[in-house]
Design a protein around this motif. Sequence first.
Motif, PDB file in Angstrom:
ATOM      1  N   TYR A   7       0.813  -1.214   0.000  1.00 23.95           N
ATOM      2  CA  TYR A   7       0.000   0.000   0.000  1.00 23.95           C
ATOM      3  C   TYR A   7       0.848   1.266   0.000  1.00 23.95           C
ATOM      4  O   TYR A   7       0.343   2.365  -0.207  1.00 23.95           O
ATOM      5  CB  TYR A   7      -0.983   0.002   1.180  1.00 23.95           C
ATOM      6  N   ILE A   8       2.157   1.109   0.216  1.00 20.86           N
ATOM      7  CA  ILE A   8       3.094   2.229   0.131  1.00 20.86           C
ATOM      8  C   ILE A   8       4.498   1.643   0.045  1.00 20.86           C
ATOM      9  O   ILE A   8       4.737   0.529   0.512  1.00 20.86           O
ATOM     10  CB  ILE A   8       2.956   3.173   1.363  1.00 20.86           C
TER      11      ILE A   8
ATOM     12  N   LYS B 162      -7.749   3.911  -3.702  1.00 24.24           N
ATOM     13  CA  LYS B 162      -6.779   4.649  -4.510  1.00 24.24           C
ATOM     14  C   LYS B 162      -7.464   5.282  -5.719  1.00 24.24           C
ATOM     15  O   LYS B 162      -7.079   6.349  -6.184  1.00 24.24           O
ATOM     16  CB  LYS B 162      -5.640   3.735  -4.951  1.00 24.24           C
TER      17      LYS B 162
ATOM     18  N   GLY C  61      -9.924   8.466  -4.522  1.00 27.97           N
ATOM     19  CA  GLY C  61      -9.293   9.616  -3.868  1.00 27.97           C
ATOM     20  C   GLY C  61      -9.172   9.513  -2.367  1.00 27.97           C
ATOM     21  O   GLY C  61      -8.495  10.341  -1.732  1.00 27.97           O
ATOM     22  N   THR C  62      -9.792   8.498  -1.760  1.00 33.10           N
ATOM     23  CA  THR C  62      -9.734   8.348  -0.305  1.00 33.10           C
ATOM     24  C   THR C  62      -8.299   8.166   0.180  1.00 33.10           C
ATOM     25  O   THR C  62      -7.860   8.807   1.150  1.00 33.10           O
ATOM     26  CB  THR C  62     -10.584   7.148   0.146  1.00 33.10           C
ATOM     27  N   TYR C  63      -7.564   7.287  -0.479  1.00 30.40           N
ATOM     28  CA  TYR C  63      -6.183   7.009  -0.088  1.00 30.40           C
ATOM     29  C   TYR C  63      -5.341   8.283  -0.156  1.00 30.40           C
ATOM     30  O   TYR C  63      -4.581   8.581   0.769  1.00 30.40           O
ATOM     31  CB  TYR C  63      -5.588   5.935  -1.000  1.00 30.40           C
ATOM     32  N   GLN C  64      -5.470   9.036  -1.246  1.00 28.59           N
ATOM     33  CA  GLN C  64      -4.649  10.232  -1.428  1.00 28.59           C
ATOM     34  C   GLN C  64      -4.936  11.271  -0.355  1.00 28.59           C
ATOM     35  O   GLN C  64      -4.013  11.938   0.139  1.00 28.59           O
ATOM     36  CB  GLN C  64      -4.880  10.839  -2.815  1.00 28.59           C
ATOM     37  N   ARG C  65      -6.210  11.414   0.015  1.00 26.81           N
ATOM     38  CA  ARG C  65      -6.556  12.380   1.063  1.00 26.81           C
ATOM     39  C   ARG C  65      -5.913  11.990   2.390  1.00 26.81           C
ATOM     40  O   ARG C  65      -5.389  12.856   3.109  1.00 26.81           O
ATOM     41  CB  ARG C  65      -8.078  12.482   1.211  1.00 26.81           C
TER      42      ARG C  65
ATOM     43  N   TYR D  33      -3.232  10.064   2.734  1.00 30.67           N
ATOM     44  CA  TYR D  33      -1.782  10.195   2.531  1.00 30.67           C
ATOM     45  C   TYR D  33      -1.347  11.655   2.720  1.00 30.67           C
ATOM     46  O   TYR D  33      -0.362  11.946   3.418  1.00 30.67           O
ATOM     47  CB  TYR D  33      -1.404   9.707   1.140  1.00 30.67           C
ATOM     48  N   ASN D  34      -2.069  12.569   2.101  1.00 34.76           N
ATOM     49  CA  ASN D  34      -1.707  13.992   2.189  1.00 34.76           C
ATOM     50  C   ASN D  34      -1.764  14.491   3.629  1.00 34.76           C
ATOM     51  O   ASN D  34      -0.930  15.305   4.049  1.00 34.76           O
ATOM     52  CB  ASN D  34      -2.651  14.830   1.323  1.00 34.76           C
TER      53      ASN D  34
ATOM     54  N   LYS E 220       2.057  14.987   3.696  1.00 35.94           N
ATOM     55  CA  LYS E 220       2.221  16.281   3.029  1.00 35.94           C
ATOM     56  C   LYS E 220       2.019  17.449   3.985  1.00 35.94           C
ATOM     57  O   LYS E 220       2.199  18.603   3.605  1.00 35.94           O
ATOM     58  CB  LYS E 220       1.219  16.408   1.869  1.00 35.94           C
TER      59      LYS E 220
END
Length: 268
Positions: free
Chosen positions: A120-121, A245, A248-252, A254-255, A259
């Motif tokens: 997952y990463i 992924k 957009g759930t994963y990216q939110r 992750y950020n 980030k």
Amino acid sequence: MNKASKLLASGFGIFLSTAALAADAGQSTLDEISASGELKVCFDAGYMPFEMKSKAGKFMGFDIDLGKKMASAMGVKYVPVNTAWDGIIPSLQTGKCHIIMAGMTVTAQRNMKVSFAEPYIVVGQSILLSPKLNGTIKNYRDLNDPKYRVVTKLGTTGDAAVKRLLPKATVNLFETETDAVLELASGKADAFVYDMPYNAIYASRHQGAVTHLDKPFTHEPLGWAVRRGDTDFLNFLNNYLSQIKGDGTYQRIYNKWFKSDAWLSQVQ
């Protein structure tokens, strides 16, 4: 009962026992989760930003948020199971949790004990360095000398990396990453080898106290681990990961953890 009948009965009994064992082995953890209404997740709090404890005593982090989202999608309760790292795989094997979501690197040795979903990463090992060695140490190869004391956490891929790539260095291992990095911060070690995300966050919190050589020198995919042979659960996890992924759930999530450092003020 004649001899032939006894043999037939014995064979039938063995068949029934074998069938029962096969049925038990074939039961997916998904059935256990559905029946209990809980998703029990093992992790070892203290690995920033994957799993940590807040000042309020609550668990927080990248893995924690992913686990909560997964439990919600399943329609069950998320149950955190904070476990010492050296006992985390046995805890899964003995049913104390359903899954390990703990920033665990997929390795051949671990894969002989558990089954991993798709990574997952992907992370790697980087180096926190004593400022006195700025300019002298430019990469991990420069540390491969008995005069340099390198520290890391026992039983991790950092442990494996220093033993494999820095065989000449003086290596000291610690039970926790906190104890290990403290050796560096207090001037008792020259370098701390550990996962890049943890080191990046530590360096940002202790600017000037350490230097971060932030280019990872190993390739380490992290995966969710389940009990061996549970193909139904693995199928679920791989499809779930693909879904979050894609939407957009994963990216939110992750950020939020990689980030931004807004969460740092909440950490113990």
